[in-house]
Motif scaffolding. Structure first.
Motif, PDB file in Angstrom:
ATOM      1  N   SER A  34       0.829  -1.197   0.000  1.00  0.00           N
ATOM      2  CA  SER A  34       0.000   0.000   0.000  1.00  0.00           C
ATOM      3  C   SER A  34       0.866   1.250   0.000  1.00  0.00           C
ATOM      4  CB  SER A  34      -0.928  -0.008   1.208  1.00  0.00           C
ATOM      5  OG  SER A  34      -0.178  -0.027   2.388  1.00  0.00           O
ATOM      6  N   LEU A  37      -1.640   8.184   0.641  1.00  0.00           N
ATOM      7  CA  LEU A  37      -2.745   8.872  -0.025  1.00  0.00           C
ATOM      8  C   LEU A  37      -2.230  10.280  -0.312  1.00  0.00           C
ATOM      9  CD1 LEU A  37      -5.667   7.595   2.232  1.00  0.00           C
ATOM     10  CD2 LEU A  37      -4.874   6.681   0.042  1.00  0.00           C
ATOM     11  N   GLU A  39      -3.310  13.134  -0.767  1.00  0.00           N
ATOM     12  CA  GLU A  39      -3.802  14.302  -0.023  1.00  0.00           C
ATOM     13  C   GLU A  39      -3.041  14.504   1.279  1.00  0.00           C
ATOM     14  OE1 GLU A  39      -5.548  11.635  -0.950  1.00  0.00           O
ATOM     15  OE2 GLU A  39      -7.051  11.014   0.518  1.00  0.00           O
ATOM     16  N   THR A  40      -2.412  13.432   1.799  1.00  0.00           N
ATOM     17  CA  THR A  40      -1.673  13.596   3.061  1.00  0.00           C
ATOM     18  C   THR A  40      -0.260  14.128   2.838  1.00  0.00           C
ATOM     19  OG1 THR A  40      -0.848  11.323   3.171  1.00  0.00           O
ATOM     20  CG2 THR A  40      -3.012  11.735   4.135  1.00  0.00           C
ATOM     21  N   LEU A  43       0.869  17.062   4.964  1.00  0.00           N
ATOM     22  CA  LEU A  43       1.423  16.911   6.315  1.00  0.00           C
ATOM     23  C   LEU A  43       2.928  16.670   6.279  1.00  0.00           C
ATOM     24  CD1 LEU A  43      -1.360  14.473   7.606  1.00  0.00           C
ATOM     25  CD2 LEU A  43      -1.216  16.953   8.001  1.00  0.00           C
ATOM     26  N   PRO A  47       0.866  10.085   8.141  1.00  0.00           N
ATOM     27  CA  PRO A  47       0.184   9.381   9.240  1.00  0.00           C
ATOM     28  C   PRO A  47       0.600   7.906   9.279  1.00  0.00           C
ATOM     29  CG  PRO A  47      -1.380  10.739   8.022  1.00  0.00           C
ATOM     30  CD  PRO A  47      -0.091  10.752   7.247  1.00  0.00           C
ATOM     31  N   THR A  48       0.786   7.416  10.497  1.00  0.00           N
ATOM     32  CA  THR A  48       1.098   5.998  10.692  1.00  0.00           C
ATOM     33  C   THR A  48       0.064   5.165   9.947  1.00  0.00           C
ATOM     34  OG1 THR A  48       2.080   6.505  12.823  1.00  0.00           O
ATOM     35  CG2 THR A  48       1.355   4.217  12.488  1.00  0.00           C
ATOM     36  N   GLY A  49       0.546   4.175   9.239  1.00  0.00           N
ATOM     37  CA  GLY A  49      -0.375   3.329   8.490  1.00  0.00           C
ATOM     38  C   GLY A  49      -0.570   3.789   7.055  1.00  0.00           C
ATOM     39  N   LEU A  50      -0.124   5.013   6.731  1.00  0.00           N
ATOM     40  CA  LEU A  50      -0.183   5.467   5.331  1.00  0.00           C
ATOM     41  C   LEU A  50       1.198   5.540   4.695  1.00  0.00           C
ATOM     42  CD1 LEU A  50      -2.961   8.202   5.196  1.00  0.00           C
ATOM     43  CD2 LEU A  50      -3.065   5.816   4.473  1.00  0.00           C
ATOM     44  N   ILE A 118       1.988   3.633  -9.009  1.00  0.00           N
ATOM     45  CA  ILE A 118       1.787   4.813  -9.859  1.00  0.00           C
ATOM     46  C   ILE A 118       2.674   5.923  -9.282  1.00  0.00           C
ATOM     47  CG2 ILE A 118       0.089   6.371 -10.902  1.00  0.00           C
ATOM     48  CD1 ILE A 118      -2.019   4.091 -10.424  1.00  0.00           C
ATOM     49  N   GLU A 120       2.548   6.503  -5.487  1.00  0.00           N
ATOM     50  CA  GLU A 120       2.254   6.569  -4.055  1.00  0.00           C
ATOM     51  C   GLU A 120       3.264   5.903  -3.124  1.00  0.00           C
ATOM     52  OE1 GLU A 120       1.471   4.145  -6.480  1.00  0.00           O
ATOM     53  OE2 GLU A 120      -0.544   4.994  -6.497  1.00  0.00           O
ATOM     54  N   PRO A 257      -3.356  16.482  -5.133  1.00  0.00           N
ATOM     55  CA  PRO A 257      -4.298  16.772  -6.221  1.00  0.00           C
ATOM     56  C   PRO A 257      -5.355  17.772  -5.745  1.00  0.00           C
ATOM     57  CG  PRO A 257      -3.890  14.415  -6.049  1.00  0.00           C
ATOM     58  CD  PRO A 257      -3.311  15.044  -4.819  1.00  0.00           C
ATOM     59  N   ARG A 266     -10.763   8.869 -10.117  1.00  0.00           N
ATOM     60  CA  ARG A 266      -9.868   9.745  -9.335  1.00  0.00           C
ATOM     61  C   ARG A 266      -9.559  11.044 -10.070  1.00  0.00           C
ATOM     62  NH1 ARG A 266     -11.441   7.871  -4.966  1.00  0.00           N
ATOM     63  NH2 ARG A 266     -10.055   9.334  -3.962  1.00  0.00           N
TER      64      ARG A 266
ATOM     65  N   ARG B  32      -4.833   2.956  -3.758  1.00  0.00           N
ATOM     66  CA  ARG B  32      -5.325   3.843  -2.687  1.00  0.00           C
ATOM     67  C   ARG B  32      -5.926   3.054  -1.529  1.00  0.00           C
ATOM     68  NH1 ARG B  32      -6.354   9.201  -2.613  1.00  0.00           N
ATOM     69  NH2 ARG B  32      -8.023   8.894  -1.111  1.00  0.00           N
ATOM     70  N   SER B  34      -6.248  -0.032   0.812  1.00  0.00           N
ATOM     71  CA  SER B  34      -5.349  -1.115   1.198  1.00  0.00           C
ATOM     72  C   SER B  34      -6.071  -2.102   2.101  1.00  0.00           C
ATOM     73  CB  SER B  34      -4.118  -0.554   1.891  1.00  0.00           C
ATOM     74  OG  SER B  34      -4.484   0.149   3.043  1.00  0.00           O
ATOM     75  N   GLY B  49      -2.805   0.222  10.929  1.00  0.00           N
ATOM     76  CA  GLY B  49      -2.212   0.468   9.610  1.00  0.00           C
ATOM     77  C   GLY B  49      -2.421  -0.694   8.659  1.00  0.00           C
ATOM     78  N   LEU B  61      -8.472  16.264   6.307  1.00  0.00           N
ATOM     79  CA  LEU B  61      -7.553  16.430   7.448  1.00  0.00           C
ATOM     80  C   LEU B  61      -8.201  17.425   8.409  1.00  0.00           C
ATOM     81  CD1 LEU B  61      -4.270  16.552   5.334  1.00  0.00           C
ATOM     82  CD2 LEU B  61      -5.206  14.594   6.603  1.00  0.00           C
ATOM     83  N   GLN B 193      -6.867   8.543   8.227  1.00  0.00           N
ATOM     84  CA  GLN B 193      -7.472   7.675   7.217  1.00  0.00           C
ATOM     85  C   GLN B 193      -8.589   6.800   7.771  1.00  0.00           C
ATOM     86  OE1 GLN B 193      -4.379   7.477   8.458  1.00  0.00           O
ATOM     87  NE2 GLN B 193      -3.543   5.406   8.382  1.00  0.00           N
TER      88      GLN B 193
END
Lengths: 372, 372
Positions: A34, A37, A39-40, A43, A47-50, A118, A120, A257, A266, B32, B34, B49, B61, B193
Motif C-alpha cells: 500500500s 494517499l 492528499e496527506t 502533512l 500518518p502511521t499506516g499510510l 503509480i 504513491e 491533487p 480519481r 489507494r 489497502s 495500519g 484532514l 485515514q
C-alpha cells in the motif's frame, strides 16, 4: 529449506505486460503493498499506516521480548544483542523520507511484471533508534572487513531462489550515510509491517536498503552476493544487462491533487478561482531541494519552498494558480542542489526502477466541465 | 458546489471488465485502498495500519481541537458537541470485525468496475467511544423521527453526483445494534485515514455503515435518500434493479496462507510433514460462528474453534494437516449459528457486493514441486 529449492522455477518466466492493463498477479501485489494517499502530502509526517509498504515476502510476527540481533563474520567476537540492550544505547530521532525504488513502475513502458506503483510509494516518518556506525565499531570490526551484510527474518522465493531478504553496505557507505538501527516510528514501537521489532533505516537511499525484521549483521571479507543486491534493485538497459546498483533516491516532487475526486476515475473537480497548490519535493542522500516548478496552462511557474522537514526529509512547496473553467493538466518538477532535474518522461529501466518523471494531474474546473 | 454539478457525467458510463485483467482506474483504486496482510490473521487484533481502508473520496484532514458534531432535524433543539464533550460521556471499548461490502469483487464475473478486492478487505480493531443510542435520546429525539442520517466531511463525485459521504439507520436498527460514536482505535486517537477525529462504528454490518469524519447527525421524519444508500451498497441482479440494501456481514472465513510465498505470484511453498493451518471466521450482526471446515486433499475436515475475540469480532480456528509432496488447493468455509454456510462459488451480485465464497489457497509441497 535451502536456496537450491526451486518450486517456482516454471512460474516466473518473462511475462508480457500491456500498457494500462494489469494482471491478477499485479493486482495481488497492489492489494498487498500500500502507498501514501496523496492528499496527506499536506502533512510534514505521513500518518502511521499510510507510509508506503513494499514487503517482498510475508510479514514475520516476531517476539520483541525474545528478539536477538546477531553479529557474526569479521568481528573480533560473535555477539548477540537484545532489544533492551539496543534501546539502552545512544538514541536519535530523525525524520526521513523513504521511497520505493519501484515507485512509478506503472508509468514505464513496457513495464516489468512486479508491483505496479503509480506515484504513491513514498512517505516520511520520524524514526527512532541508535546510530549504526559507532555500534559496528564497538562490536570490534576487524580490519579485513569490506562490507556489512544485513539479513531480515522474512523468507520466500523470487525467480525460483529461496532466500531471506538481505542487503549490504560497504564501510564507506556506512561512514557517509547516517544509517540507523531503528525500533520506533512516529513515537510508537515499530508496527509488524514496518519491521518490528528492529530494522535498518538508510537515509537518502531507496527503501530496499532499509532492511526490516533485522536478525543478523555479518561483517564480510568478500563482496556480498545476496539475491536482493545482485539479481534485483539494479538499473538495467535489458533484463540480461548486469546493471548498476540502485542506491540514492532521485530528485522528485508530488502535488496534493487539488479539488475533489471522482470515486472511480480519481479525476479532480475544482471550482474556478484562486487556489494554492501544494506538495512535497525530495532528493537522495541528503541533497537539498533548490527549486520546484509547476506547469500551469502550459507555462512553468516557480513554487515557493519551505524549510525541509529534515536533512533527509522532504520540502513543502506551494504555488498560486487562478483556475479557469475547462480541463487542465498540471505537472510539477523539482531540481536539487546538485542540479539534477526531474525529467518529463519516464527514464527507461528494464525493471521500472527510479522513475522520477514529473507527476501529471488532470483537473476539471467549473460548470463547463459538465459537457466533457 | 451542489449536487447538480455533474463534471464527470460523461466519464462514468458502463465499462466492460475482463476476468483477470484490470484497468488503470482499478489499479488506481487498488493503490489507494489497502487491505489486511493475510498472515496477520494469526493475531486477534489487526495491527494498526493494516486494517483495510476503503475511502470513497479524499481523506479530510480535520482539526480535532475545533471539530464539532452537529445535531439537527427532528431533535428538540439543534445542538453541537465538541470532541471533549463526547469524550466525557460514558466510554466503552469493543473489538469489532469490519469487512468491506465489496470484498471479493475480483472473484465475481463479470465484475463491476470499482475497487477490485480479492480477500483482504477485513480487519479487527478495538474501538473506543460512546454508545450512540443513549446520546440520541439525550439530545431530545422527537417522536416523529423515523431515521437518523450520518454525514461525513468527505466530499466527491460518483456517477456524476457530488455529495458528502452519508448513510442512515432506522431507529429500530440503532436500538438493535450496539452502534458507537468512536474517537480511538487500538488505544490511540483515530488516524486521519480511519475517520479522525470522530466516526461511527456499526458492529456486525459491512463497513459502509460506519461513517467516517462524522460531522452531522440529522433526525429525519422521512426516509433518507442519500446517494450511498439508494444508488450503491444494494444487492442487485442487474444494474437497473432497485435492489435490496446491503446490511449485515455474511458468514465468512479466511486462512493464513501456509508456508512461504513466491514474491511475484504469491503462490506458497511448504515442506512436507505436519502443519497446523489457522485462520479466522466471522459473521454479521453478532451471530456466532458454529463451525469451520477445511478442505484438505478433497475431504472437508472439521477445524477447532477458539472463543470469539468479542460478540462482534472474529473467531480463531485451527486444523491439522499432513502435507504430502505435490500441488494442493486448500479451502475453508464457515457456518454460523443461524445455519448460514459459505458458498463454494461467488454469489452473483451486479456490483460484486457480499462475495463470501470460500477462499482458495494454492500450495506446492516439497522438492517434487520443483518440476511443476
Amino acid at each position: 529449506m535451502t536456496t537450491n529449492d526451486n518450486p517456482f522455477a516454471g512460474h516466473n518466466g518473462p511475462i508480457d505486460t500491456q500498457d494500462g492493463l494489469y494482471s491478477e498477479d499485479e493486482l495481488r501485489l497492489s492489494n498487498r503493498n500500500s502507498g501514501i494517499l496523496l492528499e496527506t502530502l499536506a502533512l510534514d509526517v505521513t500518518p502511521t499506516g499510510l507510509h508506503y509498504l513494499l514487503n517482498h515476502f510475508d510479514v514475520p510476527l516476531l517476539d520483541a521480548g525474545n528478539h536477538k540481533l546477531s553479529f557474526s563474520g569479521a568481528f573480533d567476537t560473535a555477539a548477540e544483542l537484545s532489544l533492551d540492550e539496543i534501546k539502552a544505547m545512544p538514541q536519535v530521532t530523525l525524520p526521513v523520507t523513504l521511497e520505493c525504488a519501484g515507485n512509478g513502475r506503472a508509468g514505464v513502458s513496457p513495464r516489468l511484471h512486479a508491483m505496479p506503483w503509480i506515484y504513491e510509494a513514498v512517505g516520511t516518518s520520524e524514526w527512532t533508534g541508535t546510530p549504526l556506525r559507532p555500534l559496528i565499531e564497538q562490536m570490534g570490526l576487524r580490519s579485513d572487513a569490506v562490507e556489512i551484510a544485513f539479513t531480515g527474518a522474512d523468507y520466500g522465493f523470487d525467480k525460483g531462489v529461496g532466500h531471506s531478504f538481505g542487503r549490504s553496505l560497504t564501510l564507506a557507505q556506512i561512514a557517509e550515510l547516517d544509517v540507523m538501527l531503528v525500533y520506533a516510528m512516529n513515537g510508537q514501537p515499530l508496527l509488524p509491517q514496518h519491521g518490528a521489532p528492529l530494522r535498518l533505516i538508510v537515509p537518502g537511499w531507496y527503501g530496499m536498503a532499509s532492511v526490516k525484521w533485522l536478525e543478523r549483521i555479518e561483517a564480510l571479507t568478500q563482496p556480498y552476493d545476496g539475491f536482493q543486491q545482485l539479481r534485483t534493485y539494479r538499473y538495467r538497459e535489458t533484463a540480461e544487462d548486469p546493471g548498476r546498483p540502485v542506491t540514492a533516491i532521485r530528485v522528485k516532487s508530488l502535488m496534493v491533487p487539488p479539488g475533489v475526486p471522482d470515486w472511480g476515475s480519481r479525476k479532480r473537480y475544482l471550482e474556478p478561482g484562486p487556489v494554492t497548490l501544494t506538495g512535497r519535493a525530495w532528493s537522495g542522500a541528503g541533497v537539498p531541494i533548490s527549486r520546484v516548478e509547476v506547469e500551469l496552462d502550459g507555462a512553468w511557474q516557480e513554487a515557493r519552498l519551505e524549510a525541509a522537514v529534515g536533512d533527509y526529509a522532504w520540502t513543502k512547496w506551494t504555488c498560486d494558480w487562478t483556475a479557469s473553467p475547462g480541463e487542465h493538466v498540471l505537472r510539477c518538477r523539482a531540481t536539487d542542489a546538485d542540479g539534477q532535474v526531474q525529467p518529463l518522461e519516464a527514464p527507461w529501466d528494464a525493471a521500472g526502477f527510479g522513475n522520477n518523471a514529473a507527476q501529471k494531474v488532470v483537473v476539471f474546473v467549473g460548470q463547463s466541465a459538465a459537457a466533457l
